[in-house]
Design an enzyme around this catalytic site. Sequence first.
Site, short mmCIF file in Angstrom:
data_model
loop_
_atom_site.label_atom_id
_atom_site.label_comp_id
_atom_site.label_asym_id
_atom_site.label_seq_id
_atom_site.Cartn_x
_atom_site.Cartn_y
_atom_site.Cartn_z
N ASP A 198 -15.16 14.64 -34.66
CA ASP A 198 -14.16 14.69 -33.58
C ASP A 198 -13.47 16.04 -33.65
O ASP A 198 -12.97 16.44 -34.71
CB ASP A 198 -13.15 13.55 -33.78
CG ASP A 198 -12.21 13.42 -32.59
OD1 ASP A 198 -12.42 12.52 -31.76
OD2 ASP A 198 -11.28 14.25 -32.49
N ASN A 206 -7.25 22.38 -24.81
CA ASN A 206 -7.36 22.33 -23.34
C ASN A 206 -6.08 22.82 -22.69
O ASN A 206 -6.11 23.59 -21.72
CB ASN A 206 -7.61 20.89 -22.89
CG ASN A 206 -9.07 20.54 -22.83
OD1 ASN A 206 -9.91 21.40 -22.57
ND2 ASN A 206 -9.40 19.28 -23.08
N ASP A 215 -14.41 23.00 -22.06
CA ASP A 215 -15.84 22.70 -21.88
C ASP A 215 -16.70 23.69 -22.68
O ASP A 215 -17.68 23.30 -23.32
CB ASP A 215 -16.23 22.78 -20.40
CG ASP A 215 -15.72 21.57 -19.62
OD1 ASP A 215 -15.21 20.63 -20.26
OD2 ASP A 215 -15.84 21.57 -18.38
N GLU A 241 -14.67 14.26 -26.78
CA GLU A 241 -14.83 15.38 -27.73
C GLU A 241 -15.33 14.85 -29.07
O GLU A 241 -15.08 15.41 -30.11
CB GLU A 241 -13.54 16.20 -27.92
CG GLU A 241 -12.20 15.60 -27.70
CD GLU A 241 -11.88 14.30 -28.43
OE1 GLU A 241 -12.42 13.27 -27.97
OE2 GLU A 241 -11.13 14.31 -29.41
#
Length: 321
Positions: A198, A206, A215, A241
């Site tokens: 993770d 982000n 991304d 993620e």
Amino acid sequence: MDQIGTFGASPYQVEDLQLFAGTNAETTARALADCAIVRLPLGARVADSYRARLYIVLRGALDVEADTSSGLNDGTVSKILPGESVGEQAVLDDTANLFAITASEESELLVIEAELVWRLIDESNGLARNLLRLLSFRIRAANALLRRRQKLGEFYRQLSLNDSLTGLYNRAWLNDMLPKMIATAQRNGAPLSLVMIDLDHFKRFNDTHGHPAGDDALRAASDVVAAALRPTDFAVRYGGEELMVILPDTNEQLALMVAERLCWRLQEAVVFGDMRLPLPHITGSFGVACLAPGENEDALVARADAALYRAKQDGRNRVAV
Ligand SMILES: Nc1nc2c(ncn2[C@@H]2O[C@H](COP(=O)(O)OP(=O)(O)OP(=O)(O)O)[C@@H](O)[C@H]2O)c(=O)[nH]1
């Protein structure tokens, strides 16, 4: 489909007909003299295609759909132009013309009954040779069509099994394959390990750099993981993620080494190729679990997940078992 005359009384010549090229024109013309010529208005269908007959386009053009009986009709349409024929195969294997034949413009067709085609084959080597050549061409075209369909099928299969952002296998693939791999490992008494990954503080990543950069980071992380594995290992995008690595034939000790290597490589990964930008780094937390005797996929995934949770609790950017 109205009969408008016969071949003998028409201005058309044997030389105009591809199938009879190289045959004795005079003999052939005599044999075909009584054959009907029919007119088909634009869009009309060859109505009596339930019979085995040969149709030769004299004027206009026909559209022939792929075989509608086999369920393989995928909208492929071949065009039959003046001089060309359709229905040879139906005549040879004595089945009806099961495909839909329609006039793509007003057309005139020469209709040759199956019995006459056979008689002409008996009498003329030239016609037999032309028919063989034509059939060989049709078989090649059909094979090419099959290959195209196979490729397309493979393409869509890949699409449905791979995650579009990262190219890794997706959950559908995992749900199908993990139980099979576990069953094989259990049957053979072979080890199998899972690594759950993770990305750390990805929400913050982000928020700081923007979703598109997020991304990019996910793609970079996936590339790192995919590049570091053996050809027999599998990398999956498990969720947002979260990634997963399946390591067949790998015990816990080896799996730990793999996870440590991935952890280290991830923090070294370059997220943006553009070096003028500040270099954000990503790290990940890793949970490792090795298949226990009698364990199923849910239990194994739950243990890898629990290990991942411990790695997060212990400060992230690390591996836990
Ligand atoms: N850019 C991008 N972000 C994603 C994608 N999938 C999930 N995310 C983001 O990943 C973030 C996950 O956040 P959290 O589950 O709160 O976890 P975290 O911020 O990584 O924190 P920890 O896991 O505790 O280290 C969310 O902000 C999601 O929007 C994706 O495909 N692209």
